[in-house]
Design an enzyme around this catalytic site. Structure first.
Site, short mmCIF file in Angstrom:
data_model
loop_
_atom_site.label_atom_id
_atom_site.label_comp_id
_atom_site.label_asym_id
_atom_site.label_seq_id
_atom_site.Cartn_x
_atom_site.Cartn_y
_atom_site.Cartn_z
NE ARG A 1 13.09 -5.57 -7.22
CZ ARG A 1 13.55 -5.31 -6.00
NH1 ARG A 1 14.17 -4.17 -5.75
NH2 ARG A 1 13.45 -6.19 -5.03
CG HIS B 1 19.68 -3.41 -5.45
ND1 HIS B 1 18.95 -4.22 -6.27
CD2 HIS B 1 18.87 -3.17 -4.37
CE1 HIS B 1 17.77 -4.50 -5.72
NE2 HIS B 1 17.70 -3.86 -4.55
P1 NAP Z 1 4.39 -2.14 -1.14
O1 NAP Z 1 4.14 -1.83 0.29
O2 NAP Z 1 3.82 -3.39 -1.71
O3 NAP Z 1 3.86 -0.88 -1.98
C1 NAP Z 1 3.77 -0.90 -3.36
C2 NAP Z 1 3.08 0.35 -3.82
O4 NAP Z 1 3.02 0.33 -5.25
C3 NAP Z 1 1.62 0.44 -3.32
O5 NAP Z 1 1.28 1.77 -3.02
C4 NAP Z 1 0.83 -0.05 -4.53
O6 NAP Z 1 -0.49 0.45 -4.62
C5 NAP Z 1 1.67 0.52 -5.65
N1 NAP Z 1 1.39 -0.20 -6.90
C6 NAP Z 1 1.54 -1.51 -7.18
N2 NAP Z 1 1.13 -1.78 -8.43
C7 NAP Z 1 0.73 -0.60 -8.97
C8 NAP Z 1 0.18 -0.22 -10.21
N3 NAP Z 1 -0.03 -1.13 -11.19
N4 NAP Z 1 -0.14 1.09 -10.41
C9 NAP Z 1 0.04 1.99 -9.43
N5 NAP Z 1 0.56 1.70 -8.21
C10 NAP Z 1 0.89 0.41 -7.99
O7 NAP Z 1 5.94 -2.18 -1.46
P2 NAP Z 1 7.14 -1.46 -0.64
O8 NAP Z 1 7.47 -2.26 0.57
O9 NAP Z 1 6.81 -0.04 -0.48
O10 NAP Z 1 8.35 -1.67 -1.66
C11 NAP Z 1 8.29 -1.11 -2.97
C12 NAP Z 1 9.42 -1.69 -3.80
O11 NAP Z 1 10.67 -1.14 -3.38
C13 NAP Z 1 9.64 -3.19 -3.65
O12 NAP Z 1 8.71 -3.93 -4.41
C14 NAP Z 1 11.05 -3.36 -4.17
O13 NAP Z 1 10.99 -3.55 -5.56
C15 NAP Z 1 11.69 -2.00 -3.88
N6 NAP Z 1 12.78 -2.07 -2.88
C16 NAP Z 1 14.02 -1.61 -3.24
C17 NAP Z 1 15.07 -1.63 -2.33
C18 NAP Z 1 16.44 -1.09 -2.68
O14 NAP Z 1 17.37 -1.20 -1.89
N7 NAP Z 1 16.59 -0.47 -3.83
C19 NAP Z 1 14.86 -2.13 -1.03
C20 NAP Z 1 13.59 -2.59 -0.71
C21 NAP Z 1 12.55 -2.56 -1.63
P3 NAP Z 1 -1.58 0.09 -3.48
O15 NAP Z 1 -1.17 0.92 -2.28
O16 NAP Z 1 -2.86 0.53 -4.07
O17 NAP Z 1 -1.46 -1.38 -3.24
#
Ligand code: NAP
Length: 311
Positions: A226, A274
């Site tokens: 993001r 994006h």
């Molecule tokens: P997820 O499964 O919720 O994983 C989030 C990760 O971030 C987890 O490992 C979490 O730690 C870590 N995290 C959260 N808060 C943190 C903090 N304060 N300090 C350190 N680590 C932290 O999310 P995801 O499905 O992988 O997706 C990640 C992001 O990708 C989405 O939220 C979205 O913004 C982005 N995204 C972008 C696109 C694009 O096309 N550009 C598409 C889809 C998604 P824990 O493992 O300990 O919970």
């Protein structure tokens, strides 16, 4: 009969109608899939996208869950009118797409591909030996559904992989970190950094003037997470000073990225609109249907958002 309201933009109805019905049949669910309703009290599930028409869930008094079509939930997790479980999208197609996009950009930096793709000037430059992945360190900020799959793909290619998350993990072959000290340690050894964190109060500006300073000189940044994760001005300073050699940015604080934003013109920035990865209707519909099956069977939902943590 289950009633599910599809609350996304009209153009996405054409993409999702058939896959959703197919997934419902596969799960043995009888679903009345509707796009509008005058009786919100009859709706069991809202299939939701932030760009869709619903923001007040108050009238949906018998709702069992809100099932988001998006992986990122920052636009909805604070919605106080949602009193039922909120499930985000985890979709194998979305993950596969992200792995391919991230791997491609890691390899672009690792192999210095731009030198030959952009530098066809007639000179036969055979002086650079291509590096090996085993000599390159890649750090992942975020080891969730997307970050972990990308980290494993990088590991499979031979890179030295490390990862930082909120809770400390134990992962085969991946050095793991948590907390502020952990971030400092990981950044200090990562020649390429990939951001796949959610946008929360805790992650806003996590790459800032101080933390960018921990990186080795000439590091590369890839951000498909993001825009809010990076302090734009600090990144521009780090690019201009050579601390960061190049950044590939897929996400921005304001999207579309305004034409006057300095990222567009900056020679060390690649802007992508994006497109790193998208929810794929076929596989995403299976996630939606599985959660509806669980709801009907009284089983816990998958991928529920921790509203206190914000993701
Ligand atoms: P997820 O499964 O919720 O994983 C989030 C990760 O971030 C987890 O490992 C979490 O730690 C870590 N995290 C959260 N808060 C943190 C903090 N304060 N300090 C350190 N680590 C932290 O999310 P995801 O499905 O992988 O997706 C990640 C992001 O990708 C989405 O939220 C979205 O913004 C982005 N995204 C972008 C696109 C694009 O096309 N550009 C598409 C889809 C998604 P824990 O493992 O300990 O919970």
């Amino acid at each position: 009969m289950i009633t599910a309201l599809f609350a996304d933009r009209a153009e996405n109805w054409a993409r999702y109608e058939v896959p959703l019905h197919k997934a419902f049949v596969e799960k043995g669910l009888e679903v009345d899939l509707i796009r509008h309703t005058d009786t919100p009290e009859s709706v069991d599930y809202v299939i939701y996208a932030p760009s869709g028409p619903i923001s007040d869930f108050g009238p949906f008094v018998n709702l069992k869950a809100v099932l988001s079509l998006w992986a990122g939930v920052e636009k909805i997790e604070g919605n106080a009118s949602i009193k039922v479980p909120l499930c985000r999208m985890v979709d194998e197609g979305l993950s596969e797409g992200m792995v391919e996009w991230v791997t491609g950009h890691i390899l672009r930096y690792h192999l210095g591909m731009d030198a030959h793709i952009l530098g066809q000037d007639g000179a036969w430059r055979k002086d650079v030996v291509p590096p090996l992945a085993r000599d390159r360190s890649v750090g992942f900020m975020g080891l969730g559904e997307l970050g972990l799959d990308c980290a494993k793909a990088a590991l499979g290619l031979g890179f030295n992989v490390s990862g930082w998350s909120r809770s400390l993990k134990t992962l085969d072959g991946i050095e793991t970190f948590a907390g502020a000290d952990g971030l400092r340690e990981m950044l200090s050894k990562s020649q390429i950094i990939v951001l796949l964190l959610p946008n929360t109060a805790d992650t806003c500006d996590v790459l800032n003037a101080e933390t960018l300073g921990f990186l080795p000189d000439g590091a590369f940044i890839i951000n498909p997470g993001r825009g809010e994760l990076i302090d734009d001005a600090a990144l521009l300073d780090a690019l201009d000073s050579g601390k960061v050699a190049h950044a590939t940015l897929d996400v921005f604080r304001v999207e579309p990225l305004p034409v006057e934003h300095p990222f567009w013109e900056h020679p060390q920035v690649t802007v992508t609109p994006h497109i790193a990865s998208e929810t794929r209707p076929m596989s995403a519909s299976r996630t939606i249907a599985e959660n509806m099956r669980r709801g009907e069977a009284g089983e816990p939902f998958l991928y529920t958002v921790d509203r206190a943590a914000g993701y």
